[in-house]
Structure formats: C-alpha cells, structure tokens
Motif scaffolding. Sequence first.
Motif, PDB file in Angstrom:
ATOM      1  N   GLN A   1       5.528  28.813 -51.937  1.00 12.87           N
ATOM      2  CA  GLN A   1       5.142  28.720 -50.537  1.00 12.87           C
ATOM      3  C   GLN A   1       6.055  27.751 -49.790  1.00 12.87           C
ATOM      4  OE1 GLN A   1       1.051  27.413 -50.614  1.00 12.87           O
ATOM      5  NE2 GLN A   1       0.360  29.456 -50.035  1.00 12.87           N
ATOM      6  N   SER A   2       6.042  27.896 -48.460  1.00 14.75           N
ATOM      7  CA  SER A   2       6.712  26.925 -47.600  1.00 14.75           C
ATOM      8  C   SER A   2       5.752  26.593 -46.469  1.00 14.75           C
ATOM      9  CB  SER A   2       8.025  27.483 -47.056  1.00 14.75           C
ATOM     10  OG  SER A   2       7.760  28.604 -46.237  1.00 14.75           O
ATOM     11  N   SER A   3       6.031  25.521 -45.761  1.00 15.56           N
ATOM     12  CA  SER A   3       5.139  25.103 -44.687  1.00 15.56           C
ATOM     13  C   SER A   3       5.921  24.341 -43.629  1.00 15.56           C
ATOM     14  CB  SER A   3       4.035  24.199 -45.246  1.00 15.56           C
ATOM     15  OG  SER A   3       3.229  23.698 -44.197  1.00 15.56           O
ATOM     16  N   ASP A   4       5.456  24.434 -42.389  1.00 14.04           N
ATOM     17  CA  ASP A   4       6.028  23.656 -41.296  1.00 14.04           C
ATOM     18  C   ASP A   4       5.132  22.467 -40.944  1.00 14.04           C
ATOM     19  OD1 ASP A   4       8.159  25.336 -41.077  1.00 14.04           O
ATOM     20  OD2 ASP A   4       7.299  26.548 -39.487  1.00 14.04           O
TER      21      ASP A   4
ATOM     22  N   GLY B   1       1.070  20.143 -48.311  1.00  7.59           N
ATOM     23  CA  GLY B   1       0.382  20.906 -49.346  1.00  7.59           C
ATOM     24  C   GLY B   1       1.075  22.232 -49.584  1.00  7.59           C
ATOM     25  N   LEU B   2       1.544  22.442 -50.800  1.00  8.03           N
ATOM     26  CA  LEU B   2       2.255  23.679 -51.143  1.00  8.03           C
ATOM     27  C   LEU B   2       1.813  24.189 -52.503  1.00  8.03           C
ATOM     28  CD1 LEU B   2       5.955  22.744 -50.255  1.00  8.03           C
ATOM     29  CD2 LEU B   2       4.397  24.146 -48.920  1.00  8.03           C
ATOM     30  N   ALA B   3       1.745  25.493 -52.632  1.00 11.21           N
ATOM     31  CA  ALA B   3       1.604  26.127 -53.940  1.00 11.21           C
ATOM     32  C   ALA B   3       2.979  26.679 -54.312  1.00 11.21           C
ATOM     33  CB  ALA B   3       0.568  27.242 -53.878  1.00 11.21           C
TER      34      ALA B   3
END
Length: 136
Positions: free
Chosen positions: A111-114, A106-108
């Motif tokens: 944004q980044s995510s792990d 899930g990203l906006a």
Amino acid sequence: MLKSILRNIGSMWLAAVLLLLLLVAMAYATIFESLRGTERALDVYYRGWWFQGLWGLIVLNALAALLSRLPLSRHQLGFVITHTGLLITLAGTLVTRQFGVEGQVGLAEGQSSDEFYLPGREALVLRGGRDPRSAV
C-alpha cells in the motif's frame, strides 16, 4: 596547561566510564520500555536531564580528545574520522530533537498513502507540491 586539561577531559579512561554508564542506562531503559511502554520510557529515561547530560559529557569527551591532539597528523586519520563522525551524528540528533516532527503513516504491505498522522492533529502530505484533492 590547557593541553593537560583537554587530555584529562578527553581521556580514554573517562570515555570508557561514560560509555559504560550509557550502556547500563540504555539497558535499564530498554527493559523499562518493554514493561511500561515507549512513551513512559521516553519521559523517564531518554528525555531525562541526566540522560541528556550523559550524552553531553560524551560529546565533551570526544571534542576534547580531538582538540588535545592538535595539530593533527596524517596517521591520526582513523581517529579523526571516528570522533568527527560521532560528533556530527550527535549534532544531527540534537537538530532532530529541536526541529523534527514525529508522526505515523499506517501502511500494509503493497500500500501507499498520502496521509501523515501527527499526534493530536492530521496533516496531508502533498505529492509534487500540489493538493491531490484539487486535481481535475
């Protein structure tokens, strides 16, 4: 005799019929998916034995078309590249189906995510092979 069988299985007429059947099935599946949702469409259409069998017949048709033209000549290069590319793509699809992992991130925008969500459980995707929670 074998050459004749390969020519019939690999005929353009059979390819056209199979592709027309695939086109109709995918059109129905797309409409069904918009009405009933992706998971239901996957179960009813895309993962169905008959749909997989149709893809198998297309693979058999393309392979027979290639083998019936052996030995290949230089002027058949476009034909060979097209049919080999189709076979490699479908082989990759089969490998992905057997060994692939489906999940969501899930990203906006910006944004980044792990984190990588797997249905039924969560997993942490590590950057550079180390756990970011253990950094000092």
